[in-house]
Write a protein that holds these residues in place. Sequence first.
Motif, PDB file in Angstrom:
ATOM      1  N   PHE A  29       0.800  -1.176  -0.044  1.00 52.16           N
ATOM      2  CA  PHE A  29      -0.032  -0.181  -0.022  1.00 52.16           C
ATOM      3  C   PHE A  29       0.760   1.337  -0.112  1.00 52.16           C
ATOM      4  CE2 PHE A  29      -2.557  -3.200   2.241  1.00 52.16           C
ATOM      5  CZ  PHE A  29      -3.601  -3.599   1.293  1.00 52.16           C
ATOM      6  N   TYR A  36      -0.964  -2.800  -4.491  1.00 46.78           N
ATOM      7  CA  TYR A  36      -2.212  -2.620  -4.549  1.00 46.78           C
ATOM      8  C   TYR A  36      -2.668  -1.330  -5.010  1.00 46.78           C
ATOM      9  CZ  TYR A  36      -3.879  -7.239  -3.723  1.00 46.78           C
ATOM     10  OH  TYR A  36      -4.174  -8.470  -3.783  1.00 46.78           O
ATOM     11  N   VAL A  42      -5.568  -8.885 -10.759  1.00 44.47           N
ATOM     12  CA  VAL A  42      -6.425 -10.035 -10.689  1.00 44.47           C
ATOM     13  C   VAL A  42      -6.801 -10.390 -12.352  1.00 44.47           C
ATOM     14  CG1 VAL A  42      -8.887 -10.525 -10.174  1.00 44.47           C
ATOM     15  CG2 VAL A  42      -7.658  -8.740  -8.989  1.00 44.47           C
ATOM     16  N   PHE A  48      -2.996 -13.292 -10.282  1.00 41.23           N
ATOM     17  CA  PHE A  48      -3.712 -14.541  -9.896  1.00 41.23           C
ATOM     18  C   PHE A  48      -5.339 -14.482 -10.219  1.00 41.23           C
ATOM     19  CE2 PHE A  48      -3.551 -11.034  -6.843  1.00 41.23           C
ATOM     20  CZ  PHE A  48      -4.738 -10.662  -6.594  1.00 41.23           C
ATOM     21  N   PRO A  52     -14.525 -15.027  -8.884  1.00 41.49           N
ATOM     22  CA  PRO A  52     -15.458 -14.406  -9.888  1.00 41.49           C
ATOM     23  C   PRO A  52     -14.991 -14.382 -10.966  1.00 41.49           C
ATOM     24  CG  PRO A  52     -15.066 -12.979  -8.073  1.00 41.49           C
ATOM     25  CD  PRO A  52     -14.318 -14.159  -7.827  1.00 41.49           C
ATOM     26  N   GLU A  53     -13.458 -14.403 -11.515  1.00 42.79           N
ATOM     27  CA  GLU A  53     -13.116 -14.693 -12.858  1.00 42.79           C
ATOM     28  C   GLU A  53     -13.074 -15.935 -13.410  1.00 42.79           C
ATOM     29  OE1 GLU A  53     -12.203 -11.737 -14.158  1.00 42.79           O
ATOM     30  OE2 GLU A  53     -12.820 -10.780 -12.345  1.00 42.79           O
ATOM     31  N   GLU A  83     -18.910  -3.256  -1.860  1.00 42.36           N
ATOM     32  CA  GLU A  83     -17.800  -4.321  -1.940  1.00 42.36           C
ATOM     33  C   GLU A  83     -16.635  -3.899  -1.509  1.00 42.36           C
ATOM     34  OE1 GLU A  83     -17.642  -6.225  -5.727  1.00 42.36           O
ATOM     35  OE2 GLU A  83     -16.171  -7.632  -5.082  1.00 42.36           O
ATOM     36  N   GLY A  85     -12.584  -4.394  -2.014  1.00 42.13           N
ATOM     37  CA  GLY A  85     -11.696  -4.989  -2.966  1.00 42.13           C
ATOM     38  C   GLY A  85     -12.417  -5.553  -4.070  1.00 42.13           C
ATOM     39  N   PRO A  86     -13.187  -4.809  -4.681  1.00 45.94           N
ATOM     40  CA  PRO A  86     -13.792  -5.298  -6.071  1.00 45.94           C
ATOM     41  C   PRO A  86     -13.123  -5.939  -7.406  1.00 45.94           C
ATOM     42  CG  PRO A  86     -14.669  -3.059  -5.600  1.00 45.94           C
ATOM     43  CD  PRO A  86     -13.128  -3.296  -4.974  1.00 45.94           C
ATOM     44  N   GLU A 115     -12.009   0.818  -2.772  1.00 50.15           N
ATOM     45  CA  GLU A 115     -10.808   0.204  -3.729  1.00 50.15           C
ATOM     46  C   GLU A 115      -9.896   1.338  -3.506  1.00 50.15           C
ATOM     47  OE1 GLU A 115      -8.533  -1.449  -5.262  1.00 50.15           O
ATOM     48  OE2 GLU A 115     -10.178  -2.898  -5.876  1.00 50.15           O
ATOM     49  N   VAL A 116      -8.558   0.708  -3.160  1.00 53.18           N
ATOM     50  CA  VAL A 116      -7.025   1.940  -3.373  1.00 53.18           C
ATOM     51  C   VAL A 116      -6.514   1.548  -4.584  1.00 53.18           C
ATOM     52  CG1 VAL A 116      -7.129   1.753  -0.861  1.00 53.18           C
ATOM     53  CG2 VAL A 116      -5.686   0.079  -2.247  1.00 53.18           C
ATOM     54  N   LEU A 120      -7.437  -0.847 -11.062  1.00 53.23           N
ATOM     55  CA  LEU A 120      -8.392  -1.893 -10.956  1.00 53.23           C
ATOM     56  C   LEU A 120      -9.819  -0.992 -11.011  1.00 53.23           C
ATOM     57  CD1 LEU A 120      -7.170  -4.405  -8.410  1.00 53.23           C
ATOM     58  CD2 LEU A 120      -7.759  -4.623 -11.027  1.00 53.23           C
ATOM     59  N   GLU A 137     -12.084   5.070  -0.386  1.00 49.82           N
ATOM     60  CA  GLU A 137     -10.571   4.546  -0.125  1.00 49.82           C
ATOM     61  C   GLU A 137     -10.778   3.638   1.147  1.00 49.82           C
ATOM     62  OE1 GLU A 137      -7.086   5.548  -0.843  1.00 49.82           O
ATOM     63  OE2 GLU A 137      -7.967   5.844  -2.622  1.00 49.82           O
ATOM     64  N   GLU A 153     -11.614 -12.437  -1.239  1.00 49.37           N
ATOM     65  CA  GLU A 153     -10.307 -12.201  -1.133  1.00 49.37           C
ATOM     66  C   GLU A 153      -9.732 -11.061  -1.116  1.00 49.37           C
ATOM     67  OE1 GLU A 153      -7.566 -14.430  -3.569  1.00 49.37           O
ATOM     68  OE2 GLU A 153      -8.825 -15.611  -4.638  1.00 49.37           O
ATOM     69  N   PHE A 154     -10.298 -10.458   0.156  1.00 50.07           N
ATOM     70  CA  PHE A 154     -10.019  -8.922   0.627  1.00 50.07           C
ATOM     71  C   PHE A 154      -9.368  -9.079   1.800  1.00 50.07           C
ATOM     72  CE2 PHE A 154     -10.778  -5.496   3.184  1.00 50.07           C
ATOM     73  CZ  PHE A 154     -10.054  -4.243   2.406  1.00 50.07           C
ATOM     74  N   LEU A 158      -4.506  -8.277   3.932  1.00 52.19           N
ATOM     75  CA  LEU A 158      -4.438  -7.247   4.873  1.00 52.19           C
ATOM     76  C   LEU A 158      -3.106  -7.753   5.763  1.00 52.19           C
ATOM     77  CD1 LEU A 158      -7.911  -6.268   5.902  1.00 52.19           C
ATOM     78  CD2 LEU A 158      -6.464  -5.297   4.378  1.00 52.19           C
TER      79      LEU A 158
HETATM   80  C1  LIG Z   1      -7.301 -10.324  -4.145  1.00 51.30           C
HETATM   81  S1  LIG Z   1      -8.029  -9.021  -5.028  1.00 51.30           S
HETATM   82  C2  LIG Z   1      -9.591  -9.780  -5.176  1.00 51.30           C
HETATM   83  C3  LIG Z   1     -10.432  -8.949  -5.951  1.00 51.30           C
HETATM   84  C4  LIG Z   1     -11.966  -9.528  -6.290  1.00 51.30           C
HETATM   85  N1  LIG Z   1     -12.535  -9.265  -4.940  1.00 51.30           N
HETATM   86  C5  LIG Z   1     -12.124 -10.699  -6.768  1.00 51.30           C
HETATM   87  O1  LIG Z   1     -12.506 -11.843  -6.218  1.00 51.30           O
HETATM   88  O2  LIG Z   1     -11.775 -10.825  -7.992  1.00 51.30           O
HETATM   89  C6  LIG Z   1      -7.930  -8.020  -3.510  1.00 51.30           C
HETATM   90  C7  LIG Z   1      -8.597  -6.552  -3.949  1.00 51.30           C
HETATM   91  O3  LIG Z   1      -8.741  -5.684  -2.866  1.00 51.30           O
HETATM   92  C8  LIG Z   1      -8.220  -4.372  -3.232  1.00 51.30           C
HETATM   93  N2  LIG Z   1      -7.428  -4.101  -1.965  1.00 51.30           N
HETATM   94  C9  LIG Z   1      -6.525  -4.624  -1.347  1.00 51.30           C
HETATM   95  N3  LIG Z   1      -6.431  -4.007  -0.204  1.00 51.30           N
HETATM   96  C10 LIG Z   1      -7.050  -3.124   0.114  1.00 51.30           C
HETATM   97  C11 LIG Z   1      -7.368  -2.159   1.006  1.00 51.30           C
HETATM   98  N4  LIG Z   1      -6.599  -2.191   2.122  1.00 51.30           N
HETATM   99  N5  LIG Z   1      -8.150  -1.164   0.760  1.00 51.30           N
HETATM  100  C12 LIG Z   1      -9.038  -1.205  -0.348  1.00 51.30           C
HETATM  101  N6  LIG Z   1      -8.987  -2.024  -1.290  1.00 51.30           N
HETATM  102  C13 LIG Z   1      -7.797  -3.059  -1.128  1.00 51.30           C
HETATM  103  C14 LIG Z   1      -7.200  -4.603  -4.220  1.00 51.30           C
HETATM  104  O4  LIG Z   1      -7.006  -3.609  -4.873  1.00 51.30           O
HETATM  105  C15 LIG Z   1      -8.053  -5.827  -4.862  1.00 51.30           C
HETATM  106  O5  LIG Z   1      -9.212  -5.059  -5.995  1.00 51.30           O
END
Ligand SMILES: C[S@@+](CC[C@H](N)C(=O)[O-])C[C@H]1O[C@@H](n2cnc3c(N)ncnc32)[C@H](O)[C@@H]1O
Length: 349
Positions: A29, A36, A42, A48, A52-53, A83, A85-86, A115-116, A120, A137, A153-154, A158
């Motif tokens: 971050f 990210y 994604v 990876f 959903p993909e 949502e 981390g979309p 989303e940060v 994406l 944010e 997968e959010f 962390l």
């Molecule tokens: C592993 S990807 C999963 C994406 C999606 N949920 C999927 O299943 O395809 C993680 C997502 O969370 C976002 N992200 C990760 N850490 C974040 C944070 N601290 N705050 C906001 N978004 C975050 C990433 O940019 C990405 O969109």
Amino acid sequence: MSGLGERIARQIAASGPLTVAQFMALALFDPKEGYYRQAQAVGRSGDFVTAPEVSQVFGELLGIWCIEQWQRLGEPQPFKLIELGPGRGTLMADALRAIALRPALREAVEVHLVEVNETLRQQQRQALHNVPVVWHESLEEVPPGPFELLANEFFDALPIRQFERAPDGWRERLVALDESGALAFTLSGPVPAALIPQESRAAPTASVLEIATGGDALLSRLAERVRAGPGAALIVDYGYVQPPLRGTLQALRRHERVDPLSEPGATDLSALVDFSALAAAARRVGAAVEGPITQAELLTSLGAADRFAALRQANPGKAAALDAAQHRLISSDQMGDLFQAMAVLPPGA
Ligand SMILES: C[S@@+](CC[C@H](N)C(=O)[O-])C[C@H]1O[C@@H](n2cnc3c(N)ncnc32)[C@H](O)[C@@H]1O
């Protein structure tokens, strides 16, 4: 080393080793070069592939879960669908298609994406071009009120701290510099036992315990919102209920595992999610928790078999691809058992 790697090395040389959580926070971050903040991440062309993909069925079934929870919440209007981390926006687009089965809910829904990552966000804009969306944010920026929240997968992204059981007690894993100036893991001096949860203190030598302080704190804030909203949240991630007592931090680049310290900012770092810690954080603030159950159980109970059968019937030419996607999402040797789903609901739900 990458530019970010060199900056991290300079910081360690000047002020000493970093905890794994501090290292992950910078690698993922850092406002300029964090993974990210900019990575494509994604999808097949990223690092990876997520559920959903793999198939539209994943997001559609989560949309069905949203309909059911909205009814349980008393059909509030207006209503926020959030949502965390979309990714590419695929899950939300598929969920909204299913939600349209209940026109009253579709009309009531305001979409909020946390989303940060600017790259994406652009993709989410494209995937949801016909839907009004508000980006944030952080969860704290989303206004209060009745809501549902999806997070796939959010939580695995962390930062976590890692503690290792040495012969003389627990020590913290740190990121330091080796003799050549490269990033390397090392151990701190003994840490106070109070940092280690009671049930894990007597773990055998060489055990590694992971604690996601930021993830647990976020879950408490989310659970408070669930009570106040009212709201309902569904968290899907790869994780465990009993700590595996080994380090689960991993780095992926172009679908291959790489050394987590090798290229900070250019690799995806993640760790298994501790669902018992998340559940405890939710219960501490008085929210109810359902699960975790496996992804296979979740999707099967929401009608995965029927939905895949309907898609096969409508697209006979795609039957083999649909079989493969169903297998990938549900089989126990694929994502079916590795991924877990946990719901956070208002008390008494
Ligand atoms: C592993 S990807 C999963 C994406 C999606 N949920 C999927 O299943 O395809 C993680 C997502 O969370 C976002 N992200 C990760 N850490 C974040 C944070 N601290 N705050 C906001 N978004 C975050 C990433 O940019 C990405 O969109």
